[in-house]
Design a protein around this motif. Sequence first.
Motif, PDB file in Angstrom:
ATOM      1  N   GLY A  33       0.795  -1.217   0.000  1.00 62.53           N
ATOM      2  CA  GLY A  33       0.000   0.000   0.000  1.00 62.53           C
ATOM      3  C   GLY A  33       0.829   1.269   0.000  1.00 62.53           C
ATOM      4  N   THR A  34       0.121   2.391  -0.070  1.00 63.45           N
ATOM      5  CA  THR A  34       0.787   3.686  -0.132  1.00 63.45           C
ATOM      6  C   THR A  34       1.637   3.958   1.102  1.00 63.45           C
ATOM      7  OG1 THR A  34      -1.084   4.522  -1.418  1.00 63.45           O
ATOM      8  CG2 THR A  34       0.406   6.152  -0.474  1.00 63.45           C
ATOM      9  N   LYS A  35       1.144   3.531   2.259  1.00 65.36           N
ATOM     10  CA  LYS A  35       1.878   3.774   3.498  1.00 65.36           C
ATOM     11  C   LYS A  35       3.248   3.101   3.485  1.00 65.36           C
ATOM     12  CE  LYS A  35      -0.392   3.774   7.366  1.00 65.36           C
ATOM     13  NZ  LYS A  35      -1.110   3.344   8.587  1.00 65.36           N
ATOM     14  N   ALA A  36       3.316   1.857   3.016  1.00 60.29           N
ATOM     15  CA  ALA A  36       4.597   1.152   2.947  1.00 60.29           C
ATOM     16  C   ALA A  36       5.547   1.854   1.994  1.00 60.29           C
ATOM     17  CB  ALA A  36       4.381  -0.297   2.509  1.00 60.29           C
ATOM     18  N   LEU A  37       4.996   2.368   0.893  1.00 57.05           N
ATOM     19  CA  LEU A  37       5.815   3.098  -0.079  1.00 57.05           C
ATOM     20  C   LEU A  37       6.416   4.351   0.542  1.00 57.05           C
ATOM     21  CD1 LEU A  37       6.791   3.666  -2.963  1.00 57.05           C
ATOM     22  CD2 LEU A  37       4.573   4.695  -3.442  1.00 57.05           C
ATOM     23  N   VAL A  38       5.586   5.107   1.256  1.00 58.77           N
ATOM     24  CA  VAL A  38       6.048   6.344   1.885  1.00 58.77           C
ATOM     25  C   VAL A  38       7.063   6.045   2.987  1.00 58.77           C
ATOM     26  CG1 VAL A  38       5.343   8.343   3.257  1.00 58.77           C
ATOM     27  CG2 VAL A  38       3.942   7.601   1.320  1.00 58.77           C
ATOM     28  N   TYR A  39       6.760   5.054   3.825  1.00 58.77           N
ATOM     29  CA  TYR A  39       7.649   4.713   4.923  1.00 58.77           C
ATOM     30  C   TYR A  39       9.033   4.295   4.428  1.00 58.77           C
ATOM     31  CZ  TYR A  39       3.953   4.769   8.488  1.00 58.77           C
ATOM     32  OH  TYR A  39       2.966   5.151   9.357  1.00 58.77           O
ATOM     33  N   SER A  40       9.088   3.551   3.333  1.00 55.15           N
ATOM     34  CA  SER A  40      10.377   3.095   2.817  1.00 55.15           C
ATOM     35  C   SER A  40      11.163   4.241   2.187  1.00 55.15           C
ATOM     36  CB  SER A  40      10.167   1.977   1.796  1.00 55.15           C
ATOM     37  OG  SER A  40       9.526   2.477   0.630  1.00 55.15           O
ATOM     38  N   ALA A  41      10.447   5.232   1.650  1.00 54.71           N
ATOM     39  CA  ALA A  41      11.117   6.323   0.933  1.00 54.71           C
ATOM     40  C   ALA A  41      11.626   7.421   1.859  1.00 54.71           C
ATOM     41  CB  ALA A  41      10.157   6.925  -0.098  1.00 54.71           C
ATOM     42  N   LEU A  42      10.944   7.664   2.975  1.00 52.86           N
ATOM     43  CA  LEU A  42      11.264   8.823   3.811  1.00 52.86           C
ATOM     44  C   LEU A  42      12.685   8.826   4.373  1.00 52.86           C
ATOM     45  CD1 LEU A  42       7.927   9.535   5.728  1.00 52.86           C
ATOM     46  CD2 LEU A  42       9.021  10.916   3.947  1.00 52.86           C
ATOM     47  N   PRO A  43      13.185   7.732   4.983  1.00 56.92           N
ATOM     48  CA  PRO A  43      14.558   7.771   5.501  1.00 56.92           C
ATOM     49  C   PRO A  43      15.602   8.022   4.401  1.00 56.92           C
ATOM     50  CG  PRO A  43      13.361   5.936   6.452  1.00 56.92           C
ATOM     51  CD  PRO A  43      12.514   6.461   5.342  1.00 56.92           C
ATOM     52  N   VAL A  44      15.382   7.437   3.228  1.00 53.65           N
ATOM     53  CA  VAL A  44      16.310   7.659   2.105  1.00 53.65           C
ATOM     54  C   VAL A  44      16.266   9.122   1.678  1.00 53.65           C
ATOM     55  CG1 VAL A  44      16.866   7.035  -0.266  1.00 53.65           C
ATOM     56  CG2 VAL A  44      16.018   5.290   1.318  1.00 53.65           C
ATOM     57  N   LEU A  45      15.064   9.663   1.563  1.00 52.59           N
ATOM     58  CA  LEU A  45      14.905  11.059   1.167  1.00 52.59           C
ATOM     59  C   LEU A  45      15.551  11.984   2.189  1.00 52.59           C
ATOM     60  CD1 LEU A  45      13.638  12.971  -0.906  1.00 52.59           C
ATOM     61  CD2 LEU A  45      11.553  12.956   0.474  1.00 52.59           C
ATOM     62  N   ALA A  46      15.344  11.675   3.471  1.00 55.92           N
ATOM     63  CA  ALA A  46      15.933  12.491   4.527  1.00 55.92           C
ATOM     64  C   ALA A  46      17.458  12.461   4.460  1.00 55.92           C
ATOM     65  CB  ALA A  46      15.454  11.999   5.893  1.00 55.92           C
ATOM     66  N   PHE A  47      18.010  11.289   4.172  1.00 56.77           N
ATOM     67  CA  PHE A  47      19.463  11.154   4.088  1.00 56.77           C
ATOM     68  C   PHE A  47      20.027  12.011   2.958  1.00 56.77           C
ATOM     69  CE2 PHE A  47      23.334   9.254   2.472  1.00 56.77           C
ATOM     70  CZ  PHE A  47      24.074   9.026   3.626  1.00 56.77           C
ATOM     71  N   VAL A  48      19.410  11.924   1.784  1.00 56.27           N
ATOM     72  CA  VAL A  48      19.914  12.660   0.619  1.00 56.27           C
ATOM     73  C   VAL A  48      19.809  14.168   0.825  1.00 56.27           C
ATOM     74  CG1 VAL A  48      19.531  13.132  -1.830  1.00 56.27           C
ATOM     75  CG2 VAL A  48      19.437  10.784  -0.984  1.00 56.27           C
ATOM     76  N   VAL A  49      18.659  14.620   1.313  1.00 53.26           N
ATOM     77  CA  VAL A  49      18.443  16.059   1.520  1.00 53.26           C
ATOM     78  C   VAL A  49      19.391  16.600   2.585  1.00 53.26           C
ATOM     79  CG1 VAL A  49      16.798  17.801   2.318  1.00 53.26           C
ATOM     80  CG2 VAL A  49      16.048  15.996   0.751  1.00 53.26           C
ATOM     81  N   ALA A  50      19.503  15.876   3.707  1.00 54.61           N
ATOM     82  CA  ALA A  50      20.366  16.330   4.793  1.00 54.61           C
ATOM     83  C   ALA A  50      21.834  16.295   4.395  1.00 54.61           C
ATOM     84  CB  ALA A  50      20.137  15.473   6.038  1.00 54.61           C
ATOM     85  N   ASN A  51      22.217  15.310   3.602  1.00 52.17           N
ATOM     86  CA  ASN A  51      23.609  15.225   3.150  1.00 52.17           C
ATOM     87  C   ASN A  51      23.972  16.421   2.278  1.00 52.17           C
ATOM     88  OD1 ASN A  51      26.171  13.626   2.716  1.00 52.17           O
ATOM     89  ND2 ASN A  51      25.463  13.747   0.602  1.00 52.17           N
ATOM     90  N   ASN A  52      23.052  16.833   1.417  1.00 51.46           N
ATOM     91  CA  ASN A  52      23.294  18.003   0.573  1.00 51.46           C
ATOM     92  C   ASN A  52      23.314  19.299   1.375  1.00 51.46           C
ATOM     93  OD1 ASN A  52      23.573  16.725  -1.926  1.00 51.46           O
ATOM     94  ND2 ASN A  52      21.369  16.620  -2.230  1.00 51.46           N
ATOM     95  N   ALA A  53      22.466  19.356   2.410  1.00 46.38           N
ATOM     96  CA  ALA A  53      22.328  20.602   3.174  1.00 46.38           C
ATOM     97  C   ALA A  53      23.387  20.762   4.261  1.00 46.38           C
ATOM     98  CB  ALA A  53      20.939  20.680   3.796  1.00 46.38           C
ATOM     99  N   ARG A  54      23.651  19.663   5.007  1.00 49.61           N
ATOM    100  CA  ARG A  54      24.519  19.809   6.177  1.00 49.61           C
ATOM    101  C   ARG A  54      25.647  18.791   6.269  1.00 49.61           C
ATOM    102  NH1 ARG A  54      22.153  22.892  10.214  1.00 49.61           N
ATOM    103  NH2 ARG A  54      24.250  22.782  11.109  1.00 49.61           N
ATOM    104  N   GLY A  55      25.747  17.875   5.335  1.00 44.87           N
ATOM    105  CA  GLY A  55      26.837  16.913   5.365  1.00 44.87           C
ATOM    106  C   GLY A  55      26.428  15.538   5.862  1.00 44.87           C
ATOM    107  N   LEU A  56      27.402  14.636   5.862  1.00 44.90           N
ATOM    108  CA  LEU A  56      27.153  13.224   6.128  1.00 44.90           C
ATOM    109  C   LEU A  56      26.639  12.967   7.538  1.00 44.90           C
ATOM    110  CD1 LEU A  56      27.295  10.266   5.294  1.00 44.90           C
ATOM    111  CD2 LEU A  56      29.723  10.267   5.932  1.00 44.90           C
ATOM    112  N   ARG A  57      27.260  13.599   8.543  1.00 46.11           N
ATOM    113  CA  ARG A  57      26.854  13.327   9.929  1.00 46.11           C
ATOM    114  C   ARG A  57      25.390  13.680  10.151  1.00 46.11           C
ATOM    115  NH1 ARG A  57      30.689  15.323  14.698  1.00 46.11           N
ATOM    116  NH2 ARG A  57      31.993  13.840  13.540  1.00 46.11           N
ATOM    117  N   THR A  58      24.967  14.822   9.661  1.00 45.06           N
ATOM    118  CA  THR A  58      23.568  15.236   9.805  1.00 45.06           C
ATOM    119  C   THR A  58      22.653  14.270   9.042  1.00 45.06           C
ATOM    120  OG1 THR A  58      24.215  17.550  10.003  1.00 45.06           O
ATOM    121  CG2 THR A  58      21.917  17.103   9.428  1.00 45.06           C
TER     122      THR A  58
END
Length: 221
Positions: A33-58
């Motif tokens: 379902g949609t919830k599983a799709l969103v749940y799987s995508a969010l941590p990856v999305l957060a990692f990529v966005v935060a890496n671009n904005a504040r670096g690897l540790r963030t």
Amino acid sequence: MKTTPHQDTTNDAQATARSGQPERKSALEQAGGTKALVYSALPVLAFVVANNARGLRTAIVASIALALGIAVERLARRESVMPALGGVFGVAIAAGISWWTGSAKDYFLIGIWASLAGAVLFLASVLVRRPLAGVIWNSATGKGDAWRADRRSRFYYDIATLVLAFVFGARFVVQGYLYKADKVDALGVAKIVMGYPLLGVALLVVAWAARCSNKRHLQSS
């Protein structure tokens, strides 16, 4: 007596329930379902966005924190414990590898090699005439291994298993190429797009194989 469209729909649903045949699910529903799709995508999305904005540790902190938040939310809703803990465990391992090597792209490394292992496993199961799509589906539904005695049923499950092998193999090839090219953002996109959406299509093929196999058993019984 004339029936309304609503009554027709109700009667169809009741007939389906009486026949014991579940309604067909969409590819997205097959994948959780949609919830599983969103749940799987969010941590990856957060990692990529935060890496671009504040670096690897963030990025590492953001992905783990979000995975924990999702797990808590799922547990609060009294959903299954294993998917919640499994999500945290997977993100923690990926983040740990990335932290250890100091490279953002290594966040995706374990998933890349897991895809290769999945492709080899599914392909090997076809070669030894025990297609995993059939083994897993029939074990999960409690139908045993009677399907293996039917050559046509094995053929259906061979097709479904090969589709799954292709999905995992495609993940390995595409994400492996992006890994070597050091394209972290593209890796994040590929992991999301080639995750649950692509798996949903493969599971739809598995459901097709199961329906075809079940029809043959009904006809022979």
